[in-house]
Design a protein around this motif. Structure first.
Motif, PDB file in Angstrom:
ATOM      1  N   LEU A 282       1.978   2.484   2.816  1.00  0.00           N
ATOM      2  CA  LEU A 282       1.774   3.105   4.120  1.00  0.00           C
ATOM      3  C   LEU A 282       2.829   2.682   5.137  1.00  0.00           C
ATOM      4  O   LEU A 282       3.019   3.344   6.161  1.00  0.00           O
TER       5      LEU A 282
ATOM      6  N   SER B  56      -6.533   0.694   3.748  1.00  0.00           N
ATOM      7  CA  SER B  56      -5.165   0.321   3.399  1.00  0.00           C
ATOM      8  C   SER B  56      -5.139  -0.928   2.526  1.00  0.00           C
ATOM      9  O   SER B  56      -4.313  -1.047   1.611  1.00  0.00           O
TER      10      SER B  56
ATOM     11  N   ILE C 217       0.400   1.942   8.715  1.00  0.00           N
ATOM     12  CA  ILE C 217      -0.833   1.212   8.479  1.00  0.00           C
ATOM     13  C   ILE C 217      -1.588   0.999   9.789  1.00  0.00           C
ATOM     14  O   ILE C 217      -1.000   0.742  10.838  1.00  0.00           O
TER      15      ILE C 217
ATOM     16  N   SER D 110       0.822  -1.212   0.000  1.00  0.00           N
ATOM     17  CA  SER D 110       0.000   0.000   0.000  1.00  0.00           C
ATOM     18  C   SER D 110       0.853   1.257   0.000  1.00  0.00           C
ATOM     19  O   SER D 110       0.408   2.327  -0.411  1.00  0.00           O
TER      20      SER D 110
ATOM     21  N   SER E 274      -7.621  -1.243   9.183  1.00  0.00           N
ATOM     22  CA  SER E 274      -8.007  -0.291   8.151  1.00  0.00           C
ATOM     23  C   SER E 274      -8.319  -0.999   6.843  1.00  0.00           C
ATOM     24  O   SER E 274      -7.426  -1.509   6.174  1.00  0.00           O
TER      25      SER E 274
END
Length: 226
Positions: A136, A147, A140, A134, A144
């Motif tokens: 992130l 995500s 993350i 992702s 979520s």
């Protein structure tokens, strides 16, 4: 060098404990021009540089790293994945047995793997593959859904290949075809040595809870790339 547009580059995200070390050796033995990235300084050194001669960028880094360099218009990402429970257990033992940083020291303070997962935590054991794909990373959020959606979208749009540790030889044959070069398929680099029987059912439950998104992403990638 690969016969691709000068702005089209391959970026390999080395997700820890997914056979990336074996692939690294294969790439070193290949005729491809591979730029290995070992840390923040290596990534920053590429900003604004002429990267036209490089075929592949390889390193422990999240999706989107190409945007930091500002000179790759068409990145084609690839990575290897592994069943999240097996990857997490292997990652734990790697950090405990090999890592010499503060992270390894902290993990070694626990009596064993069950003590650690029942009483401690580490961000790399929480949906690490989803964080990598992702983009992130450690930001993350464990539950979520957004995500996971971002990670799936990245796979759909910008990943040329995803291999699987469990199907390593088959994945390497597919990657060899994509890269138009023969990569060796030996699998003796950085092999973990540990006894899975010491992992309790409660610990497996904690790991499965902490990698729910990774499991969904893993299944999605299997259907798309295997």
């Amino acid at each position: 060098m690969l016969k691709t547009d000068s702005n089209e580059k391959f970026v390999f995200l080395h997700v820890t404990k997914t056979a990336g070390g074996t692939l690294k050796r294969s790439l070193k033995d290949s005729p491809l021009e591979v730029h290995f990235i070992y840390g923040k300084a290596d990534k920053e050194a590429l900003v604004g540089k002429d990267l036209s001669a490089v075929d592949i960028f390889y390193g422990h880094m999240p999706y989107g790293v190409h945007s930091q360099w500002g000179n790759i218009e068409n990145p084609r990402y690839f990575c290897f994945m592994r069943h999240p429970t097996a990857r997490t257990i292997s990652h734990y033992f790697h950090l405990r047995n090999v890592d010499k940083s503060a992270t390894g020291d902290r993990i070694r303070k626990s009596y064993d793997i069950n003590d650690f997962f029942q009483n401690s935590d580490h961000w790399e054991f929480r949906n690490f593959m989803t964080g990598s794909v992702s983009g992130l990373g450690r930001n993350i959020v464990n539950d979520s859904r957004n995500s996971l959606d971002i990670a799936k979208e990245n796979l759909d749009k910008n990943f040329a290949f995803v291999g699987f540790q469990e199907y390593f030889s088959f994945s390497m044959r597919k990657l060899s075809k994509i890269l138009d070069v023969q990569l060796n398929v030996e699998r003796d680099v950085n092999v973990g040595r540990y006894d899975l029987s010491q992992v309790s059912e409660d610990t497996l439950g904690v790991i499965e809870e902490n990698t729910k998104l990774d499991f969904e992403l893993y299944k999605y990638a299997l259907e798309k790339f295997l």
